[in-house]
Design a protein around this motif. Structure first.
Motif, PDB file in Angstrom:
ATOM      1  N   ARG A 108      -2.528  -8.781  -4.963  1.00 44.42           N
ATOM      2  CA  ARG A 108      -2.404  -7.631  -4.083  1.00 44.42           C
ATOM      3  C   ARG A 108      -1.132  -6.875  -4.455  1.00 44.42           C
ATOM      4  NH1 ARG A 108      -2.667  -9.238   2.051  1.00 44.42           N
ATOM      5  NH2 ARG A 108      -0.464  -9.767   1.743  1.00 44.42           N
ATOM      6  N   PHE A 109      -1.168  -5.558  -4.346  1.00 45.62           N
ATOM      7  CA  PHE A 109       0.008  -4.776  -4.709  1.00 45.62           C
ATOM      8  C   PHE A 109       1.110  -4.955  -3.666  1.00 45.62           C
ATOM      9  CE2 PHE A 109      -3.357  -2.227  -6.928  1.00 45.62           C
ATOM     10  CZ  PHE A 109      -2.936  -2.560  -8.218  1.00 45.62           C
ATOM     11  N   SER A 110       2.324  -4.632  -4.064  1.00 46.95           N
ATOM     12  CA  SER A 110       3.474  -4.792  -3.176  1.00 46.95           C
ATOM     13  C   SER A 110       3.300  -3.910  -1.937  1.00 46.95           C
ATOM     14  CB  SER A 110       4.767  -4.407  -3.913  1.00 46.95           C
ATOM     15  OG  SER A 110       4.756  -3.028  -4.247  1.00 46.95           O
ATOM     16  N   PRO A 111       3.910  -4.286  -0.817  1.00 45.50           N
ATOM     17  CA  PRO A 111       3.746  -3.509   0.423  1.00 45.50           C
ATOM     18  C   PRO A 111       4.056  -2.022   0.287  1.00 45.50           C
ATOM     19  CG  PRO A 111       4.706  -5.642   0.924  1.00 45.50           C
ATOM     20  CD  PRO A 111       4.643  -5.559  -0.570  1.00 45.50           C
ATOM     21  N   PRO A 112       5.130  -1.601  -0.414  1.00 44.11           N
ATOM     22  CA  PRO A 112       5.361  -0.152  -0.536  1.00 44.11           C
ATOM     23  C   PRO A 112       4.243   0.571  -1.283  1.00 44.11           C
ATOM     24  CG  PRO A 112       7.362  -1.379  -1.053  1.00 44.11           C
ATOM     25  CD  PRO A 112       6.259  -2.385  -0.977  1.00 44.11           C
ATOM     26  N   ILE A 113       3.699  -0.052  -2.327  1.00 42.28           N
ATOM     27  CA  ILE A 113       2.602   0.567  -3.068  1.00 42.28           C
ATOM     28  C   ILE A 113       1.349   0.619  -2.202  1.00 42.28           C
ATOM     29  CG2 ILE A 113       1.033   0.267  -5.039  1.00 42.28           C
ATOM     30  CD1 ILE A 113       3.403  -0.845  -6.611  1.00 42.28           C
ATOM     31  N   GLU A 114       1.045  -0.464  -1.519  1.00 43.65           N
ATOM     32  CA  GLU A 114      -0.126  -0.501  -0.638  1.00 43.65           C
ATOM     33  C   GLU A 114      -0.028   0.576   0.438  1.00 43.65           C
ATOM     34  OE1 GLU A 114      -2.952  -2.532  -0.194  1.00 43.65           O
ATOM     35  OE2 GLU A 114      -2.683  -3.387  -2.185  1.00 43.65           O
ATOM     36  N   ALA A 115       1.155   0.742   1.023  1.00 44.81           N
ATOM     37  CA  ALA A 115       1.323   1.710   2.109  1.00 44.81           C
ATOM     38  C   ALA A 115       1.075   3.135   1.633  1.00 44.81           C
ATOM     39  CB  ALA A 115       2.729   1.580   2.705  1.00 44.81           C
ATOM     40  N   LEU A 116       1.703   3.510   0.505  1.00 44.83           N
ATOM     41  CA  LEU A 116       1.509   4.875   0.015  1.00 44.83           C
ATOM     42  C   LEU A 116       0.097   5.058  -0.524  1.00 44.83           C
ATOM     43  CD1 LEU A 116       2.563   7.664  -0.486  1.00 44.83           C
ATOM     44  CD2 LEU A 116       3.557   6.887  -2.652  1.00 44.83           C
ATOM     45  N   GLY A 117      -0.460   4.033  -1.143  1.00 45.82           N
ATOM     46  CA  GLY A 117      -1.832   4.126  -1.636  1.00 45.82           C
ATOM     47  C   GLY A 117      -2.817   4.413  -0.518  1.00 45.82           C
ATOM     48  N   LYS A 118      -2.649   3.748   0.607  1.00 45.27           N
ATOM     49  CA  LYS A 118      -3.536   3.986   1.752  1.00 45.27           C
ATOM     50  C   LYS A 118      -3.365   5.396   2.304  1.00 45.27           C
ATOM     51  CE  LYS A 118      -3.749  -0.892   3.107  1.00 45.27           C
ATOM     52  NZ  LYS A 118      -3.320  -1.912   4.095  1.00 45.27           N
ATOM     53  N   LEU A 119      -2.140   5.899   2.283  1.00 46.26           N
ATOM     54  CA  LEU A 119      -1.916   7.270   2.751  1.00 46.26           C
ATOM     55  C   LEU A 119      -2.592   8.281   1.824  1.00 46.26           C
ATOM     56  CD1 LEU A 119       1.815   7.173   3.885  1.00 46.26           C
ATOM     57  CD2 LEU A 119      -0.211   7.315   5.326  1.00 46.26           C
ATOM     58  N   LEU A 120      -2.525   8.034   0.522  1.00 51.50           N
ATOM     59  CA  LEU A 120      -3.188   8.937  -0.419  1.00 51.50           C
ATOM     60  C   LEU A 120      -4.698   8.953  -0.184  1.00 51.50           C
ATOM     61  CD1 LEU A 120      -1.282   8.156  -3.751  1.00 51.50           C
ATOM     62  CD2 LEU A 120      -0.896  10.035  -2.148  1.00 51.50           C
ATOM     63  N   VAL A 121      -5.273   7.791   0.096  1.00 51.98           N
ATOM     64  CA  VAL A 121      -6.703   7.713   0.397  1.00 51.98           C
ATOM     65  C   VAL A 121      -7.012   8.519   1.656  1.00 51.98           C
ATOM     66  CG1 VAL A 121      -8.587   6.171   1.089  1.00 51.98           C
ATOM     67  CG2 VAL A 121      -7.037   5.493  -0.755  1.00 51.98           C
ATOM     68  N   GLU A 122      -6.186   8.342   2.668  1.00 51.97           N
ATOM     69  CA  GLU A 122      -6.387   9.058   3.938  1.00 51.97           C
ATOM     70  C   GLU A 122      -6.330  10.565   3.722  1.00 51.97           C
ATOM     71  OE1 GLU A 122      -4.005   9.444   8.178  1.00 51.97           O
ATOM     72  OE2 GLU A 122      -3.896   7.560   7.049  1.00 51.97           O
ATOM     73  N   ARG A 123      -5.414  10.993   2.888  1.00 55.34           N
ATOM     74  CA  ARG A 123      -5.266  12.426   2.641  1.00 55.34           C
ATOM     75  C   ARG A 123      -6.434  12.976   1.826  1.00 55.34           C
ATOM     76  NH1 ARG A 123       1.222  11.703   1.458  1.00 55.34           N
ATOM     77  NH2 ARG A 123       1.691  11.031   3.586  1.00 55.34           N
ATOM     78  N   MET A 124      -6.922  12.204   0.872  1.00 58.20           N
ATOM     79  CA  MET A 124      -8.106  12.645   0.136  1.00 58.20           C
ATOM     80  C   MET A 124      -9.302  12.744   1.058  1.00 58.20           C
ATOM     81  SD  MET A 124      -7.814  13.619  -2.959  1.00 58.20           S
ATOM     82  CE  MET A 124      -9.572  13.792  -3.235  1.00 58.20           C
ATOM     83  N   ARG A 125      -9.450  11.808   1.963  1.00 55.67           N
ATOM     84  CA  ARG A 125     -10.600  11.806   2.875  1.00 55.67           C
ATOM     85  C   ARG A 125     -10.558  12.973   3.856  1.00 55.67           C
ATOM     86  NH1 ARG A 125     -13.890   8.206   1.652  1.00 55.67           N
ATOM     87  NH2 ARG A 125     -13.362   6.092   0.982  1.00 55.67           N
ATOM     88  N   ASP A 170      -2.950   5.061  -8.331  1.00 61.37           N
ATOM     89  CA  ASP A 170      -4.244   5.576  -8.788  1.00 61.37           C
ATOM     90  C   ASP A 170      -5.347   4.544  -8.605  1.00 61.37           C
ATOM     91  OD1 ASP A 170      -3.395   8.093  -9.506  1.00 61.37           O
ATOM     92  OD2 ASP A 170      -3.043   7.577 -11.607  1.00 61.37           O
ATOM     93  N   TYR A 171      -5.002   3.286  -8.846  1.00 62.00           N
ATOM     94  CA  TYR A 171      -5.990   2.209  -8.724  1.00 62.00           C
ATOM     95  C   TYR A 171      -6.518   2.126  -7.289  1.00 62.00           C
ATOM     96  CZ  TYR A 171      -8.057  -2.455  -9.355  1.00 62.00           C
ATOM     97  OH  TYR A 171      -8.925  -3.518  -9.417  1.00 62.00           O
ATOM     98  N   ILE A 172      -5.625   2.178  -6.322  1.00 66.29           N
ATOM     99  CA  ILE A 172      -6.031   2.082  -4.918  1.00 66.29           C
ATOM    100  C   ILE A 172      -6.948   3.242  -4.537  1.00 66.29           C
ATOM    101  CG2 ILE A 172      -5.198   2.187  -2.535  1.00 66.29           C
ATOM    102  CD1 ILE A 172      -2.657   0.723  -3.507  1.00 66.29           C
ATOM    103  N   VAL A 173      -6.548   4.475  -4.904  1.00 70.46           N
ATOM    104  CA  VAL A 173      -7.360   5.642  -4.560  1.00 70.46           C
ATOM    105  C   VAL A 173      -8.720   5.573  -5.256  1.00 70.46           C
ATOM    106  CG1 VAL A 173      -7.455   8.163  -4.545  1.00 70.46           C
ATOM    107  CG2 VAL A 173      -5.267   7.013  -4.237  1.00 70.46           C
ATOM    108  N   SER A 174      -8.760   5.032  -6.464  1.00 72.11           N
ATOM    109  CA  SER A 174     -10.019   4.930  -7.210  1.00 72.11           C
ATOM    110  C   SER A 174     -10.950   3.884  -6.615  1.00 72.11           C
ATOM    111  CB  SER A 174      -9.723   4.597  -8.682  1.00 72.11           C
ATOM    112  OG  SER A 174      -8.978   5.620  -9.305  1.00 72.11           O
ATOM    113  N   VAL A 175     -10.428   2.725  -6.273  1.00 70.62           N
ATOM    114  CA  VAL A 175     -11.263   1.670  -5.689  1.00 70.62           C
ATOM    115  C   VAL A 175     -11.858   2.129  -4.368  1.00 70.62           C
ATOM    116  CG1 VAL A 175     -11.219  -0.633  -4.633  1.00 70.62           C
ATOM    117  CG2 VAL A 175     -10.135  -0.256  -6.858  1.00 70.62           C
TER     118      VAL A 175
END
Length: 510
Positions: A257-274, A389-394
């Motif tokens: 699993r990615f580090s907490p800071p990466i996971e947090a921003l990755g989830k925000l990027l997904v939310e913003r794309m959605r 990028d990986y988080i947003v892609s998955v």
């Protein structure tokens, strides 16, 4: 005289953005212009008007300050983005999963690790996803050797010059704890062994259990520490014990699993794309390192003679941004489709992105979705930026890679593992023939081309199938190279249909 209510500029921008995006569903002629203006408004405005976290909330809360000046509630819900007709709705439908679910629990005979024979040091190599595959393989190797695995050292010497440590990219504590019943993992060597002699080995590529038990295990008789100089492709894709294959999946899809800071921003990027609605994640592999090995006319990192036209004709080169735009349009995606570009620095910059941008104006990436402040902790680290990028892609509704590199394979496999999410794999060999005809004027874009491309890709959208074996007639290492990578398709080893026999002969290897 009644007081006039002062309307803030931000509110006016929000109302205009809502109206423009509302128009984007009204018709093909309006969509491109409306979407383009909406994106311009979305990315511009007063200084500092980016998506950002509320200053009154801790960053860990991951609560986005999403006021009317950023996105009206009507747009924040993807369900309100109406699609016209069953044909367009089918563009977003996931591949039928046929009830396949992850099956990675060990067998009843699987035992917790016993007393370790020694320590395994691992020097990973390559980019983010090459390292992830190598680390997962080394977890399995440590299990085979009954060794204590020291937290792997990430590659700091390759093209990207990334100085990230393991804990910068991955959740180190989660990695150690989630593998506690599989292998013993420690952060560092004991002090008394730091300067002790070590047995340094390049493990043979695509090796099986016998190799590690017969050739590597005896090294413990002479040294307490074995150092693996490389980690990529050191385990065979196939013909390994079921418990070892399941362990590889637990490591790759769950423990890393990615580090907490990466996971947090990755989830925000997904939310913003959605907030734009269902979206495509496009892995646009059009970067300098890739083009050098494709034979493109680049002056950097080209170490052998390559015939670019021959490689392209065989489908060995990534699709260009222009070709990707033609491909998406032919599949039926309207110009209002939000597209996330998962990539590093595009070779040639905006000059090569113009035709794709003109077809799909809602073209987003990390820099457009996040503020400079949010990206600053990750900006100088290629692996950490790739992890976003990986988080947003998955998590995307549709994933499309322009080239079958390490990230494309890793994301495709992860999406299979999570329920066979829609992944469209372009048939580059067939497509370049069609694109060449368009360039020569012997074929035009339109319904006939669109139907041809749809037919070619009808069975290339991530439906369940067994992992492909080697190409018939190949021998030696070439035989292994032609196999489908284990992490690209973890079926049948790590996916099963509850209540069905372990082997399903109805699954064809296509």
């Amino acid at each position: 005289m009644p007081l006039r209510r002062k309307v803030r500029p931000a509110a006016r921008r929000a109302a205009l953005r809502w109206w423009l995006l509302f128009l984007a569903v009204a018709g093909a002629a309006v969509t491109a212009a409306a979407a383009l203006l909406a994106v311009a408004l979305h990315a511009s405005g007063s200084a500092g008007a980016h998506y950002r976290l509320s200053q009154s909330q801790p960053r860990e809360a991951e609560e986005l300050r999403w006021g009317v000046e950023f996105a009206p509630p009507q747009l924040a819900s993807p369900q309100l983005r109406k699609l016209d007709g069953a044909a367009e709705k089918s563009l977003w439908l996931p591949a039928p999963s046929r009830r396949f679910v992850p099956c990675v629990e060990p067998s009843p005979e699987y035992k917790s690790p016993v007393a370790s024979r020694g320590y395994l040091l691992v020097h990973t190599n390559g980019g983010l996803n090459q390292m992830r595959a190598g680390i997962s393989d080394m977890v399995a190797v440590a299990r085979i050797l009954n060794a204590t695995l020291i937290i792997p050292e990430l590659d700091k010497k390759s093209f990207w010059h990334d100085r990230s440590n393991f804990s910068d990219v991955f959740d180190e504590e989660h990695f150690i704890n989630s593998l506690a019943n599989d292998v013993k993992v420690e952060k560092k060597l004991p002090k008394e062994l730091v300067k002790a002699p070590k047995s340094v080995r390049h493990f043979k590529s695509w090796s099986g259990v016998d190799y590690y038990q017969d050739e590597i295990s005896p090294l413990w008789d002479h040294r307490q520490v074995i150092r693996a100089a490389k980690s990529d492709s050191r385990l065979a894709n196939n013909n390994l014990p079921p418990d070892i294959q399941k362990l590889r999946c637990r490591a790759f899809f769950q423990a890393l699993r990615f580090s907490p800071p990466i996971e947090a921003l990755g989830k925000l990027l997904v939310e913003r794309m959605r907030s734009f609605g269902p979206y495509i994640a496009l892995h646009l592999r059009y970067e300098k390192d890739m083009l050098a090995f494709s034979g493109e006319n680049t002056s950097y990192w080209k170490d052998k003679d390559i015939d670019p036209l021959e490689r392209r004709s065989h489908g060995y080169c990534p699709l260009t941004p222009k070709e990707v735009g033609i491909f998406l349009s032919a599949l039926g995606y309207p110009s209002s489709t939000p597209v996330y570009i998962a990539a590093g620095e595009i070779y040639g910059g905006e000059s090569h992105m113009g035709e794709l941008q003109s077809r799909f104006p809602i073209l987003m990436n990390k820099d457009k979705l996040a503020s400079a402040e949010e990206l600053r902790p990750f900006r100088q680290y290629a692996a950490q930026m790739a992890a976003l990028d990986y988080i947003v892609s998955v998590e995307s509704d549709v994933f499309i890679p322009s080239y079958s590199g390490n990230m494309a394979r890793a994301v495709a496999g992860h999406r299979r593992f999570l329920g066979h999410r829609k992944t469209i794999n372009p048939d580059r060999k067939a497509l370049v023939r069609l694109f060449d005809k368009i360039d020569s004027g012997s074929r035009k874009e339109g319904e006939m081309l669109s139907q041809r491309i749809k037919d070619i890709h009808q069975k290339r959208q991530g439906t369940p199938r067994k992992r492909k074996g080697p190409v018939s007639g190949t021998k030696g290492k070439e035989r292994f190279r032609t196999e489908e990578a284990f992490y690209e398709n973890p079926l049948p080893d790590c996916l099963c249909q509850p209540g069905s026999p372990a082997n399903d002969d109805s699954l064809v290897s296509i």
